[in-house]
Scaffold this active site. Structure first.
Site, PDB file in Angstrom:
ATOM      1  N   ASP A 113      29.080  41.529  51.531  1.00 17.61           N
ATOM      2  CA  ASP A 113      28.494  41.201  50.228  1.00 17.61           C
ATOM      3  C   ASP A 113      27.874  39.815  50.328  1.00 17.61           C
ATOM      4  O   ASP A 113      28.402  38.938  51.015  1.00 17.61           O
ATOM      5  CB  ASP A 113      29.503  41.305  49.088  1.00 17.61           C
ATOM      6  CG  ASP A 113      30.691  40.373  49.231  1.00 17.61           C
ATOM      7  OD1 ASP A 113      30.633  39.253  48.672  1.00 17.61           O
ATOM      8  OD2 ASP A 113      31.682  40.742  49.880  1.00 17.61           O
TER       9      ASP A 113
ATOM     10  N   GLU B  10      36.933  38.193  37.609  1.00 21.72           N
ATOM     11  CA  GLU B  10      37.905  37.264  38.181  1.00 21.72           C
ATOM     12  C   GLU B  10      37.888  35.984  37.362  1.00 21.72           C
ATOM     13  O   GLU B  10      36.980  35.747  36.568  1.00 21.72           O
ATOM     14  CB  GLU B  10      37.567  36.969  39.649  1.00 21.72           C
ATOM     15  CG  GLU B  10      36.130  36.527  39.908  1.00 21.72           C
ATOM     16  CD  GLU B  10      35.808  36.405  41.392  1.00 21.72           C
ATOM     17  OE1 GLU B  10      36.491  35.616  42.065  1.00 21.72           O
ATOM     18  OE2 GLU B  10      34.889  37.089  41.867  1.00 21.72           O
TER      19      GLU B  10
END
Length: 341
Positions: free
Chosen positions: A140, A227
């Protein structure tokens, strides 16, 4: 301690004004870039391009602050509004997350799967359940990887890439358009992810993602990255019920637009605070860089595992996140075929 009357009245007014400005959990911040970044990749010391560099035929990249994939369509009449805090979040959703039962025939031919050749600046011994025993690895990326040589990255074992697209309701990663185009040209399967910002409404964020991420028939499912970020300008930490409610609104809207159930990316602390036992019918992408996910997220099924934030590879300067698909090479091809039109 007792305050004089006039200063006390002044302090009280300021307090009431502050409460009024933050009383709504969905209050919108000033329209400026949120500055959100995922915290898993260390920013390089060298300068990072502020804008993408595309071919001459494309608009100047200085215009990247504007959406490049077209306007946002008006919400359909039946689209649900954001639920009030405290209302239950449904656990059953209408669309299967993995694949249609009868995928369309004539799917694209299978692409070659490259074996893992990455290195790691901070290698971890995962024992018998090492990610290296799984067949399909990927990465990623975001602007912090700078200018990527995608062809080299693929031959090192990057069979798929999740690319940072947006965060909040107003920020577009300046390298997204370039990375999206070049990852596909190099033969990687690619998807886009959105970093969720807790001080903007879920609907606004979904609209912003939809505006900037094309509805490509060969793309991987979109990802919502949830998150806690200590570096964020938004210090709000909603209740677990409110967190799940906002996520559901965002994911419902993306699922209607892209026709694929979004994947939930999360980290251990956020998972413990908000997601343990929640969303059983959604695929999860789990960050677990020191132990197998079964130890960090007991009982949770997962589709992707981010096993390192300190990967090293040809084609990329500095460190890169490493990930692996939970399945065999054949299961990977089946997973991809189910998404081909």
């Amino acid at each position: 301690m007792r305050f004089p009357t006039a200063p006390a009245l002044f302090v009280a007014c300021l307090t009431l004004a502050g409460c009024a400005s933050s009383s709504s959990p969905e209050s919108v911040l000033a329209p400026r870039p949120s500055g959100e970044t995922t915290s898993s990749v260390i920013r390089p010391a060298a300068p990072v391009p502020a804008t993408a560099v595309g071919p001459a035929a494309t608009p100047p990249e200085s215009q990247e602050a504007l959406a490049w994939a077209g306007p946002v369509s008006e919400p359909q009449a039946f689209a649900p509004m954001e639920r009030e805090a405290g209302m239950p979040v449904p656990i059953e959703r209408p669309i299967a997350f993995v694949a249609p039962e009868n995928p369309a025939s004539g799917a694209a031919p299978r692409t070659h799967v490259y074996g893992h050749r990455f290195r790691d600046a901070k290698p971890i011994n995962f024992g018998r359940r090492s990610p290296h025993k799984l067949a399909v690895h990927g990465v990623d990326v975001s602007r912090w990887q700078g200018d990527i040589d995608w062809a080299k990255l693929r031959t090192q074992g990057a069979n798929f890439a999740y690319i940072k697209a947006t965060d909040g309701g107003d920020h577009l990663d300046p390298m997204f358009k370039k990375n999206w185009r070049r990852a596909q040209a190099a033969g990687l399967k690619r998807g886009a992810y959105h970093f969720f910002y807790w001080c903007r409404t879920a609907g606004e964020q979904a609209d912003w993602f939809i505006r900037n991420v094309p509805r490509a028939p060969d793309a991987l499912p979109p990802v919502i990255d949830v998150e806690w970020n200590g570096e964020s300008s938004c210090k709000r930490r909603p209740s677990p019920a409110r967190v799940r409610e906002k996520m559901q609104v965002f994911m419902d809207k993306l699922e209607r637009h892209y026709g694929q159930r979004p994947i939930i990316y999360t980290a251990p602390d956020f998972y413990r605070d908000n997601l343990e036992g929640a969303f059983p019918n959604y695929p999860f992408w789990l960050r677990s860089v020191a132990a197998h996910p079964s130890k960090v997220y007991p009982g949770r099924k997962w589709l992707f595992w981010q096993y390192s934030g300190s990967g090293l590879s040809r084609g990329v300067d500095g460190r890169i996140d490493l990930n692996v698909f939970h399945g065999s090479e054949g299961e990977w091809h089946d997973f991809i075929a189910a998404r081909s039109i």
